[in-house]
Design an enzyme around this catalytic site. Structure first.
Site, PDB file in Angstrom:
ATOM      1  N   GLY A   1       6.799  -9.346   8.562  1.00 44.47           N
ATOM      2  CA  GLY A   1       5.817  -8.834   9.182  1.00 44.47           C
ATOM      3  C   GLY A   1       4.583  -9.584   8.957  1.00 44.47           C
ATOM      4  O   GLY A   1       4.504 -10.612   8.052  1.00 44.47           O
TER       5      GLY A   1
ATOM      6  N   GLU B   1      10.765  -7.294  -0.953  1.00 41.83           N
ATOM      7  CA  GLU B   1       9.555  -6.754  -0.856  1.00 41.83           C
ATOM      8  C   GLU B   1       9.096  -6.458  -2.376  1.00 41.83           C
ATOM      9  O   GLU B   1       8.096  -6.134  -2.644  1.00 41.83           O
ATOM     10  CB  GLU B   1       9.638  -5.450  -0.155  1.00 41.83           C
ATOM     11  CG  GLU B   1       9.740  -5.854   1.403  1.00 41.83           C
ATOM     12  CD  GLU B   1      11.115  -6.257   1.953  1.00 41.83           C
ATOM     13  OE1 GLU B   1      11.009  -6.947   3.237  1.00 41.83           O
ATOM     14  OE2 GLU B   1      12.151  -6.191   1.280  1.00 41.83           O
TER      15      GLU B   1
END
Length: 351
Positions: free
Chosen positions: A67, A139
């Site tokens: 993203g 992440e």
């Protein structure tokens, strides 16, 4: 001259073709791209002339590396967390729609697919891995957590390979992806053009992919899967690290175990504990329950410290020296982890 759109849509024969078109940004997915993709997929779902959807990434390096993290960082740093949460709400709703899409949804993936890129590809019905395919959910290294449906996806990989992927951020190559179910087929990247042309016809998708598919070769991950399954069990990150460090003292896989433990110790302690809880809980949850849990988690993390510190260290300043708070696993309580999974006043609502 106006710049090309960040996402392109084309009707080619029986196919709706999507191209993520930010190659210089590794096709990172923006909020505007999420909106555009959701709107187009809705239209094609209702169009009887479109019998399948194909999604690909522009450029040579990536399908999509994630993203638009920098934009979300800037919103949070400016105290505009609610605006950032609108992105995740819309993104997670799109991930769920792709999972439920009523027509074949074929992702042609050659190069990097991470984070938000996973969310618009891996939940589709067919995932085709090219020669340069590299999947990762890294992440925990930026103080975040494996999202975009990873709570559902990773625990359904064989054994503890998903837990290993979540806690290390390790990249899976083509053969790893096919054997773990992340990808459904391997097709040589040189044949992607021919495959796309064929997909625009009326031959059933499954038959076409079967005709184009070839063996991905040996998977290094699966060769080590018995060791991974033994070391990555349980509900405590501390115990997993202790087993890795014992393995590192000698015997087969000793050097791998030592390097793996060292890698995990560089990650955010809070993120590691959240990720392990996701792996254990997500295995028995529905896809929609997983997405709702992820929205609960992100709604807490955007008000915390580690997400912004991780992005600062990896993406903004690039010093790769994050200062996590808390800095050690033993300082992250079970109650702190439970807080991230607790219900919200404004939950993610899915159809």
């Amino acid at each position: 001259m106006s710049a090309e759109p960040d996402i392109l849509f084309e009707r080619r024969g029986a196919a709706g073709v999507i191209t993520l078109n930010r190659p210089r940004a590794l096709n990172a997915v923006t909020h505007a791209m999420v909106h555009a993709l959701a709107e187009q997929l809705q239209a094609w779902a209702q169009d009887p002339a479109i019998t399948r959807v194909v999604i690909r990434g522009a450029g040579e390096r990536a399908f999509s590396a994630g993203g638009d993290i920098r934009a979300l960082y800037e919103l949070g740093r400016a105290g505009r967390q609610n605006e950032a949460l609108r992105f995740w709400r819309d993104e997670y709703t799109l991930n769920d729609f792709i999972k439920r899409y009523p027509k074949p949804y074929v992702a042609l993936i050659d190069g990097i697919v991470m984070g938000g890129g996973v969310g618009v590809s891996i939940h589709g019905s067919h995932r085709v891995a090219g020669d340069k395919f590299q999947f990762a959910m890294p992440e925990v290294g930026i103080g975040f957590f494996p999202d975009v449906g990873a709570t559902w996806l990773l625990p359904r990989m064989p054994g503890e390979t998903g837990t290993y992927a979540a806690l290390t951020g390790e990249r899976l190559k083509t053969a790893d992806a096919v054997v773990t179910g992340i990808a459904t087929h391997h097709v040589a990247a040189a044949r992607f053009g021919d495959l796309l042309d064929a997909l625009c016809g009326t031959v059933p998708v499954e038959a076409l992919l079967g005709a184009f598919a070839q063996s991905p070769g040996d998977s290094a991950l699966i060769h080590r899967s018995a060791t991974i399954d033994r070391l990555f069990v349980g509900n405590r990150v501390e115990d997993i690290l202790a087993r890795l460090e014992r393995q590192a003292e000698g015997g087969p896989d000793a050097s791998w175990a030592g390097a793996t433990a060292a890698t995990i110790r560089t990650k955010s302690p809070t993120s590691l504990k959240i990720a392990l809880a996701q792996m254990r809980r997500g295995k028995s949850w529905s896809f929609q329950d997983c997405m709702k849990a992820e929205f609960r988690i992100v709604s807490r993390l955007v008000h915390g410290h580690d997400f912004y510190e991780g992005i600062r260290a990896v993406i903004i300043d690039k010093d790769n020296a994050p200062r996590w708070r808390p800095a050690h696993l033993d300082a992250v309580s079970e109650a702190e982890i439970e807080r991230h999974f607790a219900p919200l006043a404004d939950e993610l609502e899915l159809p």
